[in-house]
Enzyme design. Structure first.
Site, PDB file in Angstrom:
ATOM      1  N   GLU A   1       6.181  63.358 -26.286  1.00 30.07           N
ATOM      2  CA  GLU A   1       6.182  63.974 -24.958  1.00 30.07           C
ATOM      3  C   GLU A   1       7.570  64.527 -24.651  1.00 30.07           C
ATOM      4  OE1 GLU A   1       5.329  62.581 -20.319  1.00 30.07           O
ATOM      5  OE2 GLU A   1       4.533  61.409 -22.001  1.00 30.07           O
TER       6      GLU A   1
ATOM      7  N   CYS B   1       7.746  57.589 -24.622  1.00 30.11           N
ATOM      8  CA  CYS B   1       9.162  57.233 -24.501  1.00 30.11           C
ATOM      9  C   CYS B   1       9.552  56.463 -25.757  1.00 30.11           C
ATOM     10  CB  CYS B   1       9.390  56.391 -23.244  1.00 30.11           C
ATOM     11  SG  CYS B   1      11.078  55.815 -23.035  1.00 30.11           S
TER      12      CYS B   1
END
Length: 369
Positions: A261, A227
């Site tokens: 990600e 993140c």
């Protein structure tokens, strides 16, 4: 410097107050009557001051009490405006000297999620209901930087590595704050398997958080970012690219290739594509050989090969020919891009880069965490 001398009006007022106060002597019978009154009205929260102090002091107290009640009721009406019972959303947060409009909802505890405005300490990220509580907290909070190891410092810019297992509350508060500005974020409370790299700018007050990225301690798919967020008040100042550059510096130190990600947020995808484009153009500008191999480029930059290929395709610089991918390098286009970028970067704070020389970090420290 001469001492302040009270005026005639001030002296007369002081004499009248002292005269009124001296006439209000409290007798034993008065105290007994107050006790009986207290027993008869034990559940009454109003202070029983009759006969204990002068009328003047009693009026001072009641006036101050009324003002305090008005202030408290104003705060409550401003910050306890309830939204739909099935969908709470904090509309604004106040962090440090900034007041920010939120973009998405975040799973704060219900008593906080029902508020329209939330107050956060900019150092420990503790969330509070009212500005009064926030002011009191700021006078007592001893934090001035994130609770981790400072692994990078260049000028006023620092990066702290915070272990989600060792600083669980701080990392949870950081995730809750990030969810207010990220649509796809799902990690809130299970922070122990993650490391958080918090970037700060320092001044005389302390280290102010400008953004962060998190990564798994043990990623099966070799993700180097789980993140990533730049705080809204620091956007469009180059901090997003600094965070991305720092994540790849860690991957390079580990002798790995990394990739963020998925899914990425809209702003995250724009930042990554811009970063990969700059990286490729710089490489093509410096590289003079006739043949360029994606594998070598990936190993040198620590960027995953799939990300390099997708970027080349978006730029129209990759062609499949005779069973292999061929990079179409137009020297004029590359040269014009580099010149334009350098011209833009002159004196611009947003074009700063991470200097590997200032990194103080050893990979594998959390192998058993």
């Amino acid at each position: 410097m001469y001492p302040l001398v009270p005026t005639r009006e001030q002296r007369e007022k002081q004499e009248r107050v002292e005269e009124v106060r001296s006439s209000a002597s409290v007798s034993a019978s008065t105290l007994m009557m107050c006790r009986e009154h207290a027993e008869a009205h034990g559940k009454n929260r109003e202070p029983l001051l009759d006969g204990i102090c002068s009328t003047y002091d009693h009026k001072l107290f009641t006036d101050a009490q009324a003002v305090a009640c008005e202030d408290e009721s104003f705060e409550l009406t401003q910050h306890y405006q309830l939204l739909d019972a099935h969908e709470y959303k904090i509309k604004q947060i106040v962090i440090g000297r900034f007041e920010l409009d939120t973009w998405y909802s975040s799973p704060y505890p219900e008593e906080y999620a029902r508020l329209c405005k939330l107050y956060l300490c900019e150092f420990c990220l503790k969330y509070m209901k009212t500005p009064t509580i926030a002011r009191r907290h700021s006078t007592k909070c001893v934090w001035r930087y994130p609770p981790g190891n400072e692994i990078y410092r260049s000028g006023t810019l620092s990066v702290f590595e915070v272990d989600g297992k060792k600083s669980k509350v701080f990392c949870q508060n950081l995730c809750l704050l990030a969810k207010l500005f990220l649509d796809h974020k799902t990690l809130y409370y299970d922070v122990e398997p993650f490391l958080f790299y918090v970037m700060t700018e320092a001044d005389s007050q302390g280290c102010h958080i400008v953004g962060y990225f998190s990564k798994e301690k043990h990623s099966i798919l070799n993700y180097n970012v789980s993140c990533i967020l730049t705080m809204p008040q620091y956007m469009r100042q180059g901090y997003g690219k600094l965070l991305i550059d720092f994540s790849y510096l860690l991957s390079k130190t580990e002798n790995k290739t990394g990739s963020p990600e998925r899914p990425l947020s809209d702003l995250g995808l724009i930042s990554y594509r811009s970063y990969w484009k700059d990286l490729l153009m710089e490489y093509l500008h410096k590289y003079s050989d006739s043949e360029i191999y994606i594998k070598d480029l990936s190993q040198e930059t620590s960027v995953h090969a799939n990300d390099l290929i997708s970027t080349l395709q978006s730029l129209g610089m990759l062609k499949y020919w005779k069973g292999k991918h061929v990079i179409l390098r137009n020297a004029q286009i590359v040269s014009d891009y580099i010149q334009q970028k350098r011209k833009k970067s002159q004196g611009s704070k947003s074009m700063r880069k991470i200097d590997p020389f200032h990194l103080r970090w050893v990979p594998g420290t959390y192998a058993n965490s």
